[in-house]
Design an enzyme around this catalytic site. Sequence first.
Site, mmCIF file in Angstrom:
data_model
loop_
_atom_site.group_PDB
_atom_site.id
_atom_site.type_symbol
_atom_site.label_atom_id
_atom_site.label_comp_id
_atom_site.label_asym_id
_atom_site.label_seq_id
_atom_site.Cartn_x
_atom_site.Cartn_y
_atom_site.Cartn_z
ATOM 1 N N LYS B 197 83.800 35.899 69.571
ATOM 2 C CA LYS B 197 84.966 36.381 70.303
ATOM 3 C C LYS B 197 84.661 36.384 71.796
ATOM 4 O O LYS B 197 83.809 37.152 72.245
ATOM 5 C CB LYS B 197 85.348 37.799 69.864
ATOM 6 C CG LYS B 197 86.675 38.245 70.508
ATOM 7 C CD LYS B 197 86.924 39.721 70.359
ATOM 8 C CE LYS B 197 86.308 40.534 71.489
ATOM 9 N NZ LYS B 197 86.946 40.256 72.790
ATOM 10 N N GLY B 249 77.707 43.425 76.617
ATOM 11 C CA GLY B 249 78.844 44.111 77.228
ATOM 12 C C GLY B 249 78.419 45.476 77.721
ATOM 13 O O GLY B 249 77.251 45.676 78.059
ATOM 14 N N SER B 250 79.333 46.410 77.742
ATOM 15 C CA SER B 250 79.019 47.715 78.318
ATOM 16 C C SER B 250 78.167 48.548 77.363
ATOM 17 O O SER B 250 78.239 48.393 76.133
ATOM 18 C CB SER B 250 80.300 48.479 78.626
ATOM 19 O OG SER B 250 80.896 48.883 77.405
ATOM 20 N N THR B 251 77.386 49.432 77.966
ATOM 21 C CA THR B 251 76.528 50.309 77.166
ATOM 22 C C THR B 251 77.359 51.187 76.244
ATOM 23 O O THR B 251 76.991 51.414 75.085
ATOM 24 C CB THR B 251 75.671 51.181 78.105
ATOM 25 O OG1 THR B 251 74.813 50.303 78.848
ATOM 26 C CG2 THR B 251 74.804 52.153 77.322
ATOM 27 N N GLU B 252 78.502 51.610 76.720
ATOM 28 C CA GLU B 252 79.363 52.485 75.914
ATOM 29 C C GLU B 252 79.789 51.808 74.610
ATOM 30 O O GLU B 252 79.666 52.372 73.523
ATOM 31 C CB GLU B 252 80.586 52.794 76.769
ATOM 32 C CG GLU B 252 81.452 53.918 76.291
ATOM 33 C CD GLU B 252 82.774 53.878 77.044
ATOM 34 O OE1 GLU B 252 82.744 53.545 78.251
ATOM 35 O OE2 GLU B 252 83.802 54.150 76.411
ATOM 36 N N GLY B 254 78.341 49.189 73.313
ATOM 37 C CA GLY B 254 77.126 48.895 72.561
ATOM 38 C C GLY B 254 76.739 50.042 71.652
ATOM 39 O O GLY B 254 76.383 49.854 70.484
ATOM 40 N N GLU B 271 72.888 43.536 74.471
ATOM 41 C CA GLU B 271 72.498 43.307 75.853
ATOM 42 C C GLU B 271 73.547 44.047 76.673
ATOM 43 O O GLU B 271 74.697 43.625 76.740
ATOM 44 C CB GLU B 271 72.465 41.808 76.147
ATOM 45 C CG GLU B 271 71.563 41.451 77.298
ATOM 46 C CD GLU B 271 72.307 41.431 78.620
ATOM 47 O OE1 GLU B 271 72.945 40.425 78.910
ATOM 48 O OE2 GLU B 271 72.256 42.447 79.344
ATOM 49 N N CYS B 305 75.032 42.159 84.915
ATOM 50 C CA CYS B 305 74.356 43.309 84.302
ATOM 51 C C CYS B 305 72.999 43.566 84.961
ATOM 52 O O CYS B 305 72.562 44.700 85.084
ATOM 53 C CB CYS B 305 74.181 43.082 82.805
ATOM 54 S SG CYS B 305 73.653 41.413 82.412
ATOM 55 N N GLU B 402 76.666 52.292 86.636
ATOM 56 C CA GLU B 402 76.822 50.870 86.909
ATOM 57 C C GLU B 402 78.224 50.634 87.471
ATOM 58 O O GLU B 402 79.209 50.976 86.838
ATOM 59 C CB GLU B 402 76.649 50.081 85.620
ATOM 60 C CG GLU B 402 76.600 48.577 85.849
ATOM 61 C CD GLU B 402 76.432 47.806 84.551
ATOM 62 O OE1 GLU B 402 76.957 48.269 83.523
ATOM 63 O OE2 GLU B 402 75.774 46.749 84.573
#
Lengths: 278, 493, 264
Positions: B197, B249-252, B254, B271, B305, B402
Site C-alpha cells: 500500500k 511511517g510514524s512511530t505512533e 508503528g 522503520e 525520518c 519530530e
Amino acid sequence: MLATRSIKKASKVFALDLAIRCMDLTTLEGADTPGKVAALSSKAIRPDPTDDSIPSVAAVCVYPNLVPTALERTRGTGVKVASVATAFPSGQAPLDVKLQEVRDVVAMGAHEVDMVIDRGAFLSGNYAKVYDEIVRVKELCAGKAHLKVILETGELGNYDNVRRASLLAIAGGADFIKTSTGKVTRNSELPVALCMLEVIRDVHEETGRVVGMKIAGGIRQSKQAVQYLVQVYETLGPAWLTPDRYRIGASSLLNDVLMQLRKEKTGRYQNPDYFTVD
Amino acid sequence: MVPAEKHGRTAAVVSKWDYAPAPEAKDIVKIQDRYGLFIGGKFVEPLSKQHYTTIDPAHEEPLAEVAQAGKADVAKAVRAAREAYATTWSKLRPSERAKYLYRIARILQERAREFAVLESRNGGKPIRESRDVDLPLAAAHFFYYAGWADKLEYAFPNRKPRPIGVAGQIIPWNFPMLMLAWKIAPALAAGNTVVLKPAETTPLTALLFCDVLRQAELPPGVVNIVTGDGRTGAEIVAHPDVNKIAFTGSTEVGKAIQRALAGTGKRLTLELGGKAANVVFDDAPLDQAVEGIVNGIYFNQGHVCCAGSRLFVQESIYDAIISKLKRRMSTLRVGDPLDKNTDVGAINSKMQLDKITSLVQSGIDEGAEIYQPPCKLPERGYWFVPTVFTNVAQSYRIAQEEIFGPVLSVLTFRTPDEAVEKANNTPYGLSAGVWTEKGSRILAMAQRLKAGVVWANTYNRFDPTSPFGGYKESGFGREGGLHGLEPYLAFDE
Amino acid sequence: MTRLAVRKTYKLYIGGAFPRSESGRTLVVEGANIARASRKDLRDAVRIARQAGAGWWGMTAYNRGQVLYRIAEMMEDRHAALSAASSEAEVSRAIDRVVWYAGWADKLAQTVGSSNPVAGPYFNFTVPEPTGVVGIIAPQKPALLGLVSRVLPVIVGGNAVVVIASETHPLAAIELAECLATADVPGGVVNILTGQRAELAPVLASHMDVAALDLAGADGDAAELERLGAENVKRVVHGHPDRQSLYEITPFLELKTVWHPVGM
C-alpha cells in the site's frame, strides 16, 4: 547536491556576456610570436567582427617577451595586458632571477602580473619562504600593476592546502588569487574554486579587504564558465560579478561562448567555421 | 584601430542575477484520470466502489482519482498473492526470479525521468532530488537484490533460508518510489509475494510501477498494489493470511501495528521516526560542515525520518557556524518542484503543513529564537520557509518531537561527552551525524551514539548495500545489505 | 543468383580493440584463419591489462555489476551467432552464468570482508581487493561455457585478465569478445589471445607482472607452469571449467586489514 543550477534564456545571455567581459584571453606557448599576439589582441578587442554587441574581453595574458606587442595592439582600447612572471609555470628559478623578471615586466608597462608561488617550498612546509616571495613581488608591483598569485591548486594535493595557500597569498598582498597555470594536468575545478572563494569571503568579512579570483586552465566550454559564475554569485554575491574582481583565463572558451550567444540569438546550433580563429 | 567607446565596455556591477525558470517537461509522463487496484497482474475496480482524489501539493491541483481499497479488496489482493506464491513464484528457480528483478531494475533505469517527474508532481520534492537521488537509488535496490535471489545460501550459510510467504508492506509519502524499492526488492528476491500500500497522498508512482511490472512480464499476483488511507493499511495488518508486515511511517502508527500483531506470530519490521543529532566539533572544516547541516535538514524539505534536526555545535565555533548557516540558507531556493533550480520543494500536504506550523509556533512560545531568510513563496500550494531556531533547550517540543519539516533546532555543547549524552537523550535512535577531522573521534562517537546509522563528515547518504534502520523507538529491522534479506526469510535455525 | 557472403576476419581481442597478431601469423582452425598470437602480443596484453585494471577497480561495485550484466544482454542478443560456435543449450547456460556472477560485484565485501573485534581500542576491518592481472588458460572444452566460467569470477572481483583461448575451439572466444566489446566493458579488462597453447602458456606463466594464474585448461604442462609461476610468487589456481560458486571468485582476491584507534 544543493548547489547545481540550470541557467536559461536571459540569465544565460547575461552570464555569457559577463564571461567575455571577465576573460583574460591567453596565449602562453613557447612558439608564440608577435604575429600570434597581434592576432590575439584583435580578437580580444573585437571577439566577433559580425556582432557589435559583443564586448571586449578584460585582458590578454602573454609571456614577458610578447608584452610590448600586446601593449601596442591594445593601446587605447580598455583591454588590459597581463604578463606571467617569476619563472612561470614552474617557479623553479633563483629568487633574484624571478624578481628581475617582475621588474622588467612592470617597467615595460604591463597592467597586471600573474606570478606563481613556489610549490616546492610550500609542500616542504616552508610557508614563510612562500610568503616572503609574494611580499617581495608585491613590492615591485604596488601602485603600477595589479598582482595575481597563482596557487597551482592541481599540485597542492588537498583542500586544506588550497585554503592555506590562499590565505598565505592574500596575506602576502595578492590582489587576485588564481587557481592554475594551465600547464599541468589538473587545473581549475569547481570544488577547489569554491574553497578559494570561501577564503576571499572570510577575509572580506573579517577585514573588509577585497581580493579578486581568477580561474584558469581547462575551461573550454560555456557551460563550465556559467557554473563558475553561479558559484561566485552564490558565495560572494553580485558585487564580485565584475572583471575588477573576477577573471577567467582561457583561450578556446571565447569561441564557444560566442557560439552559444549566437545560438541564443538565432535559435540554431552553431558551426566553428563561422568564428574567427586568431 | 577601433575606437575604445565602441568595444571597451565599463563593467556594470549587477545587483541581482535572476535565474530564469528551468522547468522539467511535464508531458513525459501520462497520468490517467482514474486508477483501479493492481491485483493479480491487472487493474480492477475496487469492490468498495470508493475513490479519492490525489493532488499536486505545489499547485493544489487534482491529478487523478485513485481507489480506496476496503476489506474485501485487501482480501482479494492477499488471495492473489497467496496463489502466485503457491503456484508460481515459490516454484521458480531462484536464478529465474533474479532475472525478473534485473528486468525491473533495467526498465526503471530506462524510464527514470518519467518516474522522477511524476514523483515530484505528486509528492512535492524537487526534481533534482527525484532525478538524481530517488530514482537512481530505487533502480539500484532492485539491481542489488536481484543478485541475492539465487545466492541466499551464501548470505546465510547453514541456515537453509526459505521465503516466508505473503508480505504486507505499507510505505510513507516522503520517498514513495525509493520506499517501494526498499520493500519489494528484498521481499521478491527472498521468494515472497507482496501486497503493498503506497501512502495516501503519493500513490501515483506506485501505480505507474505496475506498468513496469507488465513490461517485465512479472507473473500475475507476485506484486499487488492496493491504494488507500490508514484504514486500508489496518486491513493488511489484520489479514490472517499475511505472514509478514513491513511498515515505514510514524512511530505512533508503528506502535499501533505492533500492538495489533501481538500474539499472532506474524513477522514484523518497523522503520519509524527520528530526531537525529548532527554534532559539529570545533576542528570540523566549517564550510563543509554547513553544507552537511543544510543537506541534513533541508533536503527533501526535511521530510526525512533520519533528518539531522537537532544541531549540536561546540560552543567555541558557535558564532561562525550560525552566521555561515544563515548566509547559506539565504541562497536556498524554495519553489516549483519541477524547476531544476529549486532546492526546497512543497510540503506534501495541508495536514503536514499545519503540523509544522504548529510546532514552529510552540518553539516561539517556549522562548527559542527563530530565523527565516527572506523568501518569496508561491501563492498557491503548501510551502514552508527553511527555518532555524537558536537558544533551544533540550526540553522544548521542537527539540523533542519530530517536526518532519525544514526546521532546525540548534543546541550547544562544550565537551564530546556532553555531546554524546545529549545526542542519545531521546527515545528515538535512527541516525546521527558527526563532523570532525579527527579519525579516532569519529570512531569513538560512532561507538557511543545510539543510532542505527552514523554519518561522519557527510549526511543523508544511502546505498542498497548499506543497512538502514533504527534503535529504540525508531523501529527495528534493517533494510539494505545482506541484513535486509533476513526479515523476509524463514530459517531452520 | 546466390549472394556471396562477407566472411568475418577472426583477430585477437586486446585493449578493447581487435588487432591482428604483431607476428602476422594465422592458423586454420574450425574452418577459419585464426590469429596466431605471439609472445609480444601477450606482453602487450599484460601491460594493457595492468593499466585497465586500475580503472576497473576504480569503478563502483554497482557499476561493475551493471557492466557484467550487460555482457549477458549482449550475449542474449547474439544467441544465434554464439550457438553456431558452440550449442544453444551451452549458450543459455553461459548467459545465465554471467548473470549469476554479475550479481556478486557489490556483495563480496559483505560476504568475504569483516569488521574484527580486536582486543583493544581499535576499529579493525578487512576488505577484499583484486589481486592484479590474472592469466587464464581457458578450458579446451566446453569452449564458451568454460571460458565464461573462468573469466567472470576473476573480473567480478576487480581483476583484469589475459586469456589464452581454447586452441581447438577458438571461434567461441572471439564471438564472446565481440559481446564484451559492445557491453561497455572497459578496454583491456579482458584480453583474449588465440593461438598455440604450448607457445603462449609458458610466457604467461613466467611473466613477472601477472599476479595469478588459472590453469583450468592446462593438461600435461600444469606442473611446469606452476613451477614457472613461482618466480614472482603467483597465486596458482586450478579453476573448475563448469561451476558457479563464490569460491571460484575468492582465490583471486587479496584481503586487506586496517586498524585505526578509537578515542575522543
